[in-house]
Write an enzyme that holds these catalytic residues in place. Structure first.
Site, PDB file in Angstrom:
ATOM      1  N   CYS A  74       0.845  -1.192   0.000  1.00  0.00           N
ATOM      2  CA  CYS A  74       0.000   0.000   0.000  1.00  0.00           C
ATOM      3  C   CYS A  74       0.881   1.243   0.000  1.00  0.00           C
ATOM      4  O   CYS A  74       2.087   1.150   0.169  1.00  0.00           O
ATOM      5  CB  CYS A  74      -0.879   0.031   1.245  1.00  0.00           C
ATOM      6  SG  CYS A  74      -1.969  -1.383   1.382  1.00  0.00           S
TER       7      CYS A  74
ATOM      8  N   GLY B  27      -0.978   0.775  -4.929  1.00  0.00           N
ATOM      9  CA  GLY B  27      -2.278   0.191  -4.605  1.00  0.00           C
ATOM     10  C   GLY B  27      -3.374   0.874  -5.391  1.00  0.00           C
ATOM     11  O   GLY B  27      -3.448   2.100  -5.406  1.00  0.00           O
TER      12      GLY B  27
ATOM     13  N   ASN C 226       0.620   0.139   5.911  1.00  0.00           N
ATOM     14  CA  ASN C 226       1.268  -0.527   4.784  1.00  0.00           C
ATOM     15  C   ASN C 226       2.053  -1.702   5.347  1.00  0.00           C
ATOM     16  O   ASN C 226       2.962  -1.501   6.145  1.00  0.00           O
ATOM     17  CB  ASN C 226       2.204   0.463   4.075  1.00  0.00           C
ATOM     18  CG  ASN C 226       3.083  -0.171   3.015  1.00  0.00           C
ATOM     19  OD1 ASN C 226       4.107   0.369   2.662  1.00  0.00           O
ATOM     20  ND2 ASN C 226       2.710  -1.308   2.485  1.00  0.00           N
ATOM     21  N   GLY C 227       1.690  -2.916   4.949  1.00  0.00           N
ATOM     22  CA  GLY C 227       2.407  -4.086   5.451  1.00  0.00           C
ATOM     23  C   GLY C 227       1.446  -5.217   5.740  1.00  0.00           C
ATOM     24  O   GLY C 227       0.332  -5.254   5.218  1.00  0.00           O
TER      25      GLY C 227
ATOM     26  N   TYR D 249      10.785  -4.103  -8.029  1.00  0.00           N
ATOM     27  CA  TYR D 249       9.518  -3.923  -8.710  1.00  0.00           C
ATOM     28  C   TYR D 249       8.584  -2.862  -8.127  1.00  0.00           C
ATOM     29  O   TYR D 249       8.034  -2.052  -8.866  1.00  0.00           O
ATOM     30  CB  TYR D 249       8.784  -5.270  -8.743  1.00  0.00           C
ATOM     31  CG  TYR D 249       7.371  -5.216  -9.278  1.00  0.00           C
ATOM     32  CD1 TYR D 249       7.128  -5.056 -10.635  1.00  0.00           C
ATOM     33  CD2 TYR D 249       6.283  -5.306  -8.422  1.00  0.00           C
ATOM     34  CE1 TYR D 249       5.823  -5.006 -11.121  1.00  0.00           C
ATOM     35  CE2 TYR D 249       4.985  -5.272  -8.905  1.00  0.00           C
ATOM     36  CZ  TYR D 249       4.769  -5.112 -10.259  1.00  0.00           C
ATOM     37  OH  TYR D 249       3.489  -5.051 -10.733  1.00  0.00           O
TER      38      TYR D 249
END
Ligand code: SF4
Length: 461
Positions: free
Chosen positions: A5, A34, A108-109, A246
């Protein structure tokens, strides 16, 4: 590979009617992290207002909505789901109300001990509106009472896994990075405002100046008294190497390392380790483009845009089924016939996950007249799932976990296949390997991981 995210937060010492616009611009810059949902929460000193919805940032917000979100502290979130499906209730920021005020949380995670934490809260009689690990964090925090900093220092001791968090009440903003620092989070300055973002590109987008990365295990509180840094725990850094491969945008700088330079170096080392006799180097846009340029720079084989991307279609993995994913690849990419016809091609991409997309691209280039196709991958084979915020935890879907390289070469229809070595990738990043998480390549997880993990843990079959 699916992103985790993106987070963006800002604290202004005085009321700012445009604060939500700044967050909006930050989120637009983080959209690649996201695309399932987006949300912004704003505190105006008295209460928290928020708006969120499913879709891209531009789908969720318009002038009218942003105009209503004014205040002096704000956080925003773009989501790709790693716990819980893509439904409105799971969109973030998660806003929870306690006896002495409200709290908004953006995460985020991925937390790996959610089952125990959720059952602790259920025993206390709390109920859940979402199926995310982020709501569990929000409820654990609000349970601790109105002292947000104290709550954070306490709750983070119980969380296991990967978490960058931005949280706020009506007055203050807190940024947290887990003790292993899996995901990126940086701090910037925009005039007299303090800004936090998952990637430096978001600072650039709003005109903020980079100050520093948030350290693993650090809790940063920003309020009218200024900026305070506190520590939770710190063991060793385990920054996700896939952020370089990426996830992150090439124009971001992570851990003081340029993502673009890393990918270019990875391409160069790939050319040394996996040479090919070819006429043209083609990158799979956008993820393989920079590594392809590096491969071309090192090998002297000219680089050409043999694949053209339709920029107006989302990433293929948004499609829920393989059939739709297959269609998505053809809608997204097309081979440039006059460039590839009759040529021997080095086709460079950042990674192979399931192999289906690569197989279709090879087929597309052959149909366009390519004479031979040598696939070169700027990272090692992905053989293990991720439990830290990337949706690949089912090993059965990873082509390199099931097949040897020769078989993969056959399955994707390439004339040859070559991967970058793990040593080569770490060298391209330039950080010591013991500061990185390399688990999806070597299976050595920095934390003990559960034997079973699914993003739908809290959803009924
Ligand atoms: Fe990143 Fe792979 Fe580690 Fe997950 S397992 S955090 S994707 S390096």
């Amino acid at each position: 590979m699916r992103e985790s995210c993106g987070l963006f937060g800002i604290f202004s010492p005085k009321p700012d009617p445009k604060i939500s616009r700044t967050v909006y611009y930050g989120l637009i810059a983080l959209q690649h992290r996201g695309q399932e949902s987006a949300g912004i929460a704003v505190g105006d000193g008295e209460k928290i207002k928020y708006h969120k919805g499913l879709g891209l940032v531009n789908d969720v917000f318009n002038e009218e909505v942003l105009g209503e979100l004014s205040g002096h502290v704000a956080i925003g979130h773009v989501r790709y789901s790693t716990t819980g499906s893509n439904v409105f209730e799971n969109a973030q920021p998660i806003v929870v109300a306690g006896q002495q005020g409200s709290l908004a949380v953006a995460h985020n995670g991925n937390i790996i001990n959610t089952r125990e934490l959720r059952s602790q809260l259920e025993k206390k009689g709390l109920s859940f509106r979402s199926t995310t690990d982020s709501e569990i964090i929000a409820l654990l925090l609000i349970e601790q009472g109105p002292d947000m900093l104290h709550a954070c220092l306490d709750v983070t001791r119980t969380l296991q896994g990967a978490y960058c968090l931005l949280l706020m009440n009506q007055n203050s903003l807190i940024a947290i990075r887990d003790p292993l620092g899996f995901r990126p989070l940086c701090m910037g300055r925009l005039d007299d405002c303090v800004v936090f973002a998952s990637e430096t590109v978001a600072l650039d987008a709003v005109g903020a100046e980079f100050v520093r990365d948030i350290e693993p295990g650090e809790v940063v509180l920003v309020n009218e008294s200024g900026v305070e840094s506190h520590r939770t725990a710190f063991s060793r850094s385990a920054f996700c190497i896939f952020e370089f491969v990426y996830f992150a945008r090439p124009d971001s700088v992570l851990e003081n390392v340029s993502v673009y330079s890393t990918r270019e170096r990875a391409g160069r080392i790939l050319a040394i380790q996996q040479p090919a006799d070819a006429d043209l180097v083609v990158g799979v846009p956008d993820s393989g483009t920079v590594a392809a340029i590096g491969y071309s720079n090192q090998s002297g084989i000219p680089y050409g845009m043999g694949l053209i991307k339709n920029k107006y279609i989302g990433r293929t993995f948004i499609q829920p089924s393989q059939k739709l994913r297959n269609l998505g690849v053809r809608l997204k990419l097309n081979a440039l016939r006059e460039l590839v016809k009759g040529k021997s091609i080095v086709l460079v991409d950042d990674s192979i996950v399931r192999g289906t997309t690569m197989g279709q691209i090879v087929k597309m280039l052959r149909t366009a007249g390519a004479r031979s196709i040598h696939v070169r991958i700027a990272s090692p084979p992905i053989r293990y799932g991720c439990y830290f915020g990337v949706d690949t935890s089912d090993r059965r879907e990873l082509i390199a976990a099931i097949h040897e390289e020769k078989k993969i070469e056959q399955l994707i229809g390439a004339d040859s296949l070559g991967y970058l070595s793990l040593e080569g990738l770490v060298k391209a990043v330039g950080l010591p390997s013991d500061r990185l998480c390399l688990a999806c390549f070597n299976g050595i997880y920095p934390l003990q991981v559960p034997s079973f993990c699914t993003k739908y843990l809290f959803e009924k079959e």
